[in-house]
Design a protein around this motif. Structure first.
Motif, PDB file in Angstrom:
ATOM      1  N   ASP A 115      44.462  44.792  56.763  1.00  0.00           N
ATOM      2  CA  ASP A 115      43.100  45.109  57.160  1.00  0.00           C
ATOM      3  C   ASP A 115      42.221  45.342  55.933  1.00  0.00           C
ATOM      4  OD1 ASP A 115      41.060  45.558  58.997  1.00  0.00           O
ATOM      5  OD2 ASP A 115      41.372  47.726  58.936  1.00  0.00           O
ATOM      6  N   ASN A 116      42.764  46.005  54.914  1.00  0.00           N
ATOM      7  CA  ASN A 116      42.022  46.205  53.678  1.00  0.00           C
ATOM      8  C   ASN A 116      41.739  44.876  52.976  1.00  0.00           C
ATOM      9  OD1 ASN A 116      41.975  48.941  54.061  1.00  0.00           O
ATOM     10  ND2 ASN A 116      43.780  49.328  52.785  1.00  0.00           N
ATOM     11  N   MET A 117      42.698  43.963  53.020  1.00  0.00           N
ATOM     12  CA  MET A 117      42.507  42.640  52.413  1.00  0.00           C
ATOM     13  C   MET A 117      41.427  41.866  53.165  1.00  0.00           C
ATOM     14  SD  MET A 117      45.228  39.569  51.720  1.00  0.00           S
ATOM     15  CE  MET A 117      45.389  39.186  53.445  1.00  0.00           C
ATOM     16  N   ALA A 118      41.422  41.974  54.504  1.00  0.00           N
ATOM     17  CA  ALA A 118      40.399  41.290  55.294  1.00  0.00           C
ATOM     18  C   ALA A 118      39.020  41.867  55.009  1.00  0.00           C
ATOM     19  CB  ALA A 118      40.723  41.393  56.774  1.00  0.00           C
ATOM     20  N   SER A 119      38.935  43.189  54.865  1.00  0.00           N
ATOM     21  CA  SER A 119      37.653  43.819  54.539  1.00  0.00           C
ATOM     22  C   SER A 119      37.179  43.386  53.163  1.00  0.00           C
ATOM     23  CB  SER A 119      37.783  45.335  54.595  1.00  0.00           C
ATOM     24  OG  SER A 119      38.053  45.744  55.911  1.00  0.00           O
ATOM     25  N   ALA A 120      38.080  43.319  52.199  1.00  0.00           N
ATOM     26  CA  ALA A 120      37.696  42.871  50.859  1.00  0.00           C
ATOM     27  C   ALA A 120      37.210  41.428  50.885  1.00  0.00           C
ATOM     28  CB  ALA A 120      38.871  43.012  49.898  1.00  0.00           C
ATOM     29  N   THR A 121      37.868  40.600  51.683  1.00  0.00           N
ATOM     30  CA  THR A 121      37.450  39.204  51.782  1.00  0.00           C
ATOM     31  C   THR A 121      36.070  39.085  52.405  1.00  0.00           C
ATOM     32  OG1 THR A 121      39.748  38.494  51.992  1.00  0.00           O
ATOM     33  CG2 THR A 121      38.059  36.952  52.741  1.00  0.00           C
ATOM     34  N   ASN A 122      35.841  39.812  53.495  1.00  0.00           N
ATOM     35  CA  ASN A 122      34.575  39.685  54.224  1.00  0.00           C
ATOM     36  C   ASN A 122      33.398  40.351  53.529  1.00  0.00           C
ATOM     37  OD1 ASN A 122      35.616  38.189  56.339  1.00  0.00           O
ATOM     38  ND2 ASN A 122      36.275  40.004  57.440  1.00  0.00           N
ATOM     39  N   PHE A 123      33.644  41.418  52.801  1.00  0.00           N
ATOM     40  CA  PHE A 123      32.535  42.185  52.258  1.00  0.00           C
ATOM     41  C   PHE A 123      32.391  42.098  50.744  1.00  0.00           C
ATOM     42  CE2 PHE A 123      33.659  44.433  56.223  1.00  0.00           C
ATOM     43  CZ  PHE A 123      32.500  44.147  56.914  1.00  0.00           C
ATOM     44  N   ILE A 124      33.361  41.526  50.042  1.00  0.00           N
ATOM     45  CA  ILE A 124      33.269  41.419  48.589  1.00  0.00           C
ATOM     46  C   ILE A 124      33.387  39.966  48.128  1.00  0.00           C
ATOM     47  CG2 ILE A 124      34.353  42.060  46.407  1.00  0.00           C
ATOM     48  CD1 ILE A 124      35.202  44.682  47.764  1.00  0.00           C
ATOM     49  N   ILE A 125      34.427  39.287  48.539  1.00  0.00           N
ATOM     50  CA  ILE A 125      34.698  37.942  48.008  1.00  0.00           C
ATOM     51  C   ILE A 125      33.707  36.914  48.535  1.00  0.00           C
ATOM     52  CG2 ILE A 125      36.413  36.098  47.926  1.00  0.00           C
ATOM     53  CD1 ILE A 125      38.548  38.343  47.938  1.00  0.00           C
ATOM     54  N   VAL A 126      33.511  36.855  49.852  1.00  0.00           N
ATOM     55  CA  VAL A 126      32.609  35.853  50.432  1.00  0.00           C
ATOM     56  C   VAL A 126      31.168  36.077  49.980  1.00  0.00           C
ATOM     57  CG1 VAL A 126      31.680  34.945  52.597  1.00  0.00           C
ATOM     58  CG2 VAL A 126      34.133  35.346  52.373  1.00  0.00           C
ATOM     59  N   PRO A 127      30.617  37.311  50.037  1.00  0.00           N
ATOM     60  CA  PRO A 127      29.254  37.487  49.511  1.00  0.00           C
ATOM     61  C   PRO A 127      29.144  37.198  48.010  1.00  0.00           C
ATOM     62  CG  PRO A 127      29.828  39.335  50.896  1.00  0.00           C
ATOM     63  CD  PRO A 127      31.080  38.534  50.708  1.00  0.00           C
TER      64      PRO A 127
END
Length: 146
Positions: A26-38
């Protein structure tokens, strides 16, 4: 967001096996959605702006300081067309409405850029002005666009 839906599915299946593994996922998904993609999208916008400035300098041999304002104008036009299409109920199914608005915004922005080029910059190019004059004119265009 497809990424969130897929990660939620995996989290629910992993939660049965190990709760700490589900929390890490879940932390990895949050990092992907809110840090990596933007970060990737913002970096892509900056790269497009840099390519535009480089092309203008390479072709016209002057630094166009109004380049960022043209990008802002195109973004504003896209948002306005998106709002217009949404108010009329025009959608693209599961795709974002901005994808429908993008070609119209590109056309309007291109026509506006050509209008400014033909009415302002071409006058100074016909006089064979020095590049510093064109640079000062582009600062003036930048202030008008703002």
């Amino acid at each position: 967001m497809i990424v969130i839906a897929v990660t939620r599915f995996y989290i629910s299946t992993i939660a049965i096996v190990d709760s700490s593994l589900a929390e890490k996922f879940d932390n990895m998904a949050s990092a992907t959605n809110f840090i990596i993609v933007p970060g990737i999208t913002y970096g892509s916008q900056l790269a497009l702006g840099a390519i535009g400035v480089t092309l203008i300098y390479g072709v016209l041999r002057f630094s166009n300081f109004a380049q960022a304002d043209w990008m802002s104008f195109g973004t504003m036009t896209t948002i306005l067309f998106t709002w217009l299409f949404q108010s009329f109920g025009i959608t693209a199914g599961f795709l974002p409405t901005a994808l429908l608005a993008l070609p119209f915004a590109i056309i309007v922005t291109s026509l506006f850029c050509l209008l400014i080029d033909k009415s302002i910059y071409s006058f100074y190019r016909k006089q064979k002005s020095q590049p510093i004059v064109l640079m000062i004119v582009s600062v003036g265009v930048m202030f008008i666009l703002q």
